[in-house]
Design a protein around this motif. Structure first.
Motif, PDB file in Angstrom:
ATOM      1  N   THR A 165      24.058 -11.892  30.821  1.00  0.00           N
ATOM      2  CA  THR A 165      25.229 -12.898  31.764  1.00  0.00           C
ATOM      3  C   THR A 165      25.967 -11.986  31.420  1.00  0.00           C
ATOM      4  O   THR A 165      26.841 -11.422  32.569  1.00  0.00           O
ATOM      5  N   VAL A 166      26.936 -11.145  30.171  1.00  0.00           N
ATOM      6  CA  VAL A 166      27.318 -11.224  29.649  1.00  0.00           C
ATOM      7  C   VAL A 166      27.818  -8.935  29.815  1.00  0.00           C
ATOM      8  O   VAL A 166      29.063  -9.270  31.230  1.00  0.00           O
ATOM      9  N   LEU A 167      26.740  -9.202  30.637  1.00  0.00           N
ATOM     10  CA  LEU A 167      26.967  -7.555  31.535  1.00  0.00           C
ATOM     11  C   LEU A 167      27.273  -7.750  32.573  1.00  0.00           C
ATOM     12  O   LEU A 167      27.630  -6.626  33.274  1.00  0.00           O
ATOM     13  N   ASP A 168      26.702  -8.962  33.130  1.00  0.00           N
ATOM     14  CA  ASP A 168      26.635  -9.092  34.919  1.00  0.00           C
ATOM     15  C   ASP A 168      28.191  -8.984  34.878  1.00  0.00           C
ATOM     16  O   ASP A 168      28.759  -8.945  35.909  1.00  0.00           O
ATOM     17  N   LYS A 169      29.042 -10.178  34.016  1.00  0.00           N
ATOM     18  CA  LYS A 169      30.597 -10.651  34.289  1.00  0.00           C
ATOM     19  C   LYS A 169      31.438  -8.978  34.124  1.00  0.00           C
ATOM     20  O   LYS A 169      31.949  -9.357  34.649  1.00  0.00           O
ATOM     21  N   LEU A 170      30.948  -8.272  33.013  1.00  0.00           N
ATOM     22  CA  LEU A 170      31.564  -7.553  33.116  1.00  0.00           C
ATOM     23  C   LEU A 170      31.434  -6.517  34.304  1.00  0.00           C
ATOM     24  O   LEU A 170      32.212  -5.625  34.361  1.00  0.00           O
ATOM     25  N   GLN A 171      30.161  -6.049  34.643  1.00  0.00           N
ATOM     26  CA  GLN A 171      29.829  -5.125  36.081  1.00  0.00           C
ATOM     27  C   GLN A 171      30.752  -5.757  37.407  1.00  0.00           C
ATOM     28  O   GLN A 171      31.037  -5.146  38.049  1.00  0.00           O
ATOM     29  N   TYR A 172      30.552  -7.568  37.401  1.00  0.00           N
ATOM     30  CA  TYR A 172      31.608  -7.863  38.257  1.00  0.00           C
ATOM     31  C   TYR A 172      32.732  -6.907  38.573  1.00  0.00           C
ATOM     32  O   TYR A 172      33.299  -6.970  39.580  1.00  0.00           O
ATOM     33  N   LEU A 173      33.556  -7.373  36.992  1.00  0.00           N
ATOM     34  CA  LEU A 173      34.684  -6.660  36.501  1.00  0.00           C
ATOM     35  C   LEU A 173      35.051  -5.434  36.974  1.00  0.00           C
ATOM     36  O   LEU A 173      36.078  -5.418  37.270  1.00  0.00           O
ATOM     37  N   LEU A 174      33.876  -4.151  36.767  1.00  0.00           N
ATOM     38  CA  LEU A 174      34.331  -3.177  36.953  1.00  0.00           C
ATOM     39  C   LEU A 174      34.171  -2.615  38.400  1.00  0.00           C
ATOM     40  O   LEU A 174      34.691  -2.062  38.827  1.00  0.00           O
ATOM     41  N   GLY A 175      33.160  -3.860  39.307  1.00  0.00           N
ATOM     42  CA  GLY A 175      33.661  -3.420  40.877  1.00  0.00           C
ATOM     43  C   GLY A 175      34.914  -3.725  41.332  1.00  0.00           C
ATOM     44  O   GLY A 175      35.242  -2.887  41.814  1.00  0.00           O
ATOM     45  N   THR A 176      35.555  -4.727  41.005  1.00  0.00           N
ATOM     46  CA  THR A 176      36.805  -5.284  41.081  1.00  0.00           C
ATOM     47  C   THR A 176      38.276  -4.122  41.023  1.00  0.00           C
ATOM     48  O   THR A 176      37.978  -4.534  41.289  1.00  0.00           O
ATOM     49  N   LEU A 177      37.903  -3.057  39.972  1.00  0.00           N
ATOM     50  CA  LEU A 177      38.491  -2.435  39.485  1.00  0.00           C
ATOM     51  C   LEU A 177      38.135  -1.514  40.457  1.00  0.00           C
ATOM     52  O   LEU A 177      39.128  -0.368  40.597  1.00  0.00           O
ATOM     53  N   ARG A 178      37.033  -0.753  40.402  1.00  0.00           N
ATOM     54  CA  ARG A 178      36.806   0.129  41.263  1.00  0.00           C
ATOM     55  C   ARG A 178      37.440  -0.711  42.684  1.00  0.00           C
ATOM     56  O   ARG A 178      37.856   0.914  42.962  1.00  0.00           O
ATOM     57  N   ASP A 179      37.470  -1.592  43.176  1.00  0.00           N
ATOM     58  CA  ASP A 179      37.730  -1.360  44.407  1.00  0.00           C
ATOM     59  C   ASP A 179      39.396  -0.956  44.150  1.00  0.00           C
ATOM     60  O   ASP A 179      39.297  -0.638  45.781  1.00  0.00           O
ATOM     61  N   GLY A 180      39.868  -2.265  43.191  1.00  0.00           N
ATOM     62  CA  GLY A 180      41.589  -2.047  42.941  1.00  0.00           C
ATOM     63  C   GLY A 180      41.665  -0.090  43.369  1.00  0.00           C
ATOM     64  O   GLY A 180      42.862   0.089  43.809  1.00  0.00           O
ATOM     65  N   GLU A 181      40.945   0.323  42.275  1.00  0.00           N
ATOM     66  CA  GLU A 181      41.496   1.949  42.519  1.00  0.00           C
ATOM     67  C   GLU A 181      41.002   2.467  43.308  1.00  0.00           C
ATOM     68  O   GLU A 181      42.088   3.319  44.053  1.00  0.00           O
TER      69      GLU A 181
END
Length: 152
Positions: free
Chosen positions: A7-23
């Motif tokens: 579940t922690v990894l899912d949350k971090l992957q979610y934020l990673l997608g958000t950051l890549r979208d922002g990039e």
């Protein structure tokens, strides 16, 4: 009780997608802005999101997983829609800033969603809170810039 590793990894992957979208979103904003200061700001924000994404990737690797490729599906669809709209209407700097603010609204919401998790391990919570502070400061600056452009 803290949440399980998956579940922690899912949350971090979610934020990673958000950051890549922002990039990608900030790189696109820098490309479309005409004001040199806006181009610089958006280029810097794209680099910031690259750095933040690398930090998240390091946490994902530390927890034994591989970072997922790409951003979120919703962001890809949103960018496609914007490209179609832009081809028809063009974009001025105010519109570019307004789109950047919309993207930042989503980033803030996504970080808040993760931070709502009461069972997030303390080390991950501290890490996410530190990144959230940077994302929120960026959001607020762009929001204020948009309001300033509206007033003039």
């Amino acid at each position: 009780m803290t949440m399980n590793n998956e579940t922690v990894l899912d949350k971090l992957q979610y934020l990673l997608g958000t950051l890549r979208d922002g990039e990608k979103g900030f790189a696109d904003a820098a490309e479309h802005a005409t004001d040199p200061q806006l181009k610089t700001l958006f280029t810097e924000r794209s680099a910031q999101r690259t750095r933040l994404a690398a930090e998240v990737e390091a946490h994902i690797a530390r927890l034994g997983d591989k970072p997922r490729e790409g951003g979120s599906v919703g962001a890809a669809l949103h960018r496609t829609w914007l490209n179609v709209r832009d081809a028809l209407t063009g974009r001025d700097d105010y519109q570019v800033v307004a789109e950047a603010e919309r993207g930042e609204d989503v980033a803030v919401e996504n970080y808040q969603d993760v931070l709502k998790e009461t069972e997030l391990p303390a080390d991950i919570r501290n890490f996410v809170e530190g990144q959230f502070a940077q994302v929120k400061a960026s959001h607020d600056q762009i929001r204020d810039m948009k309001h300033g452009m509206q007033a003039s």
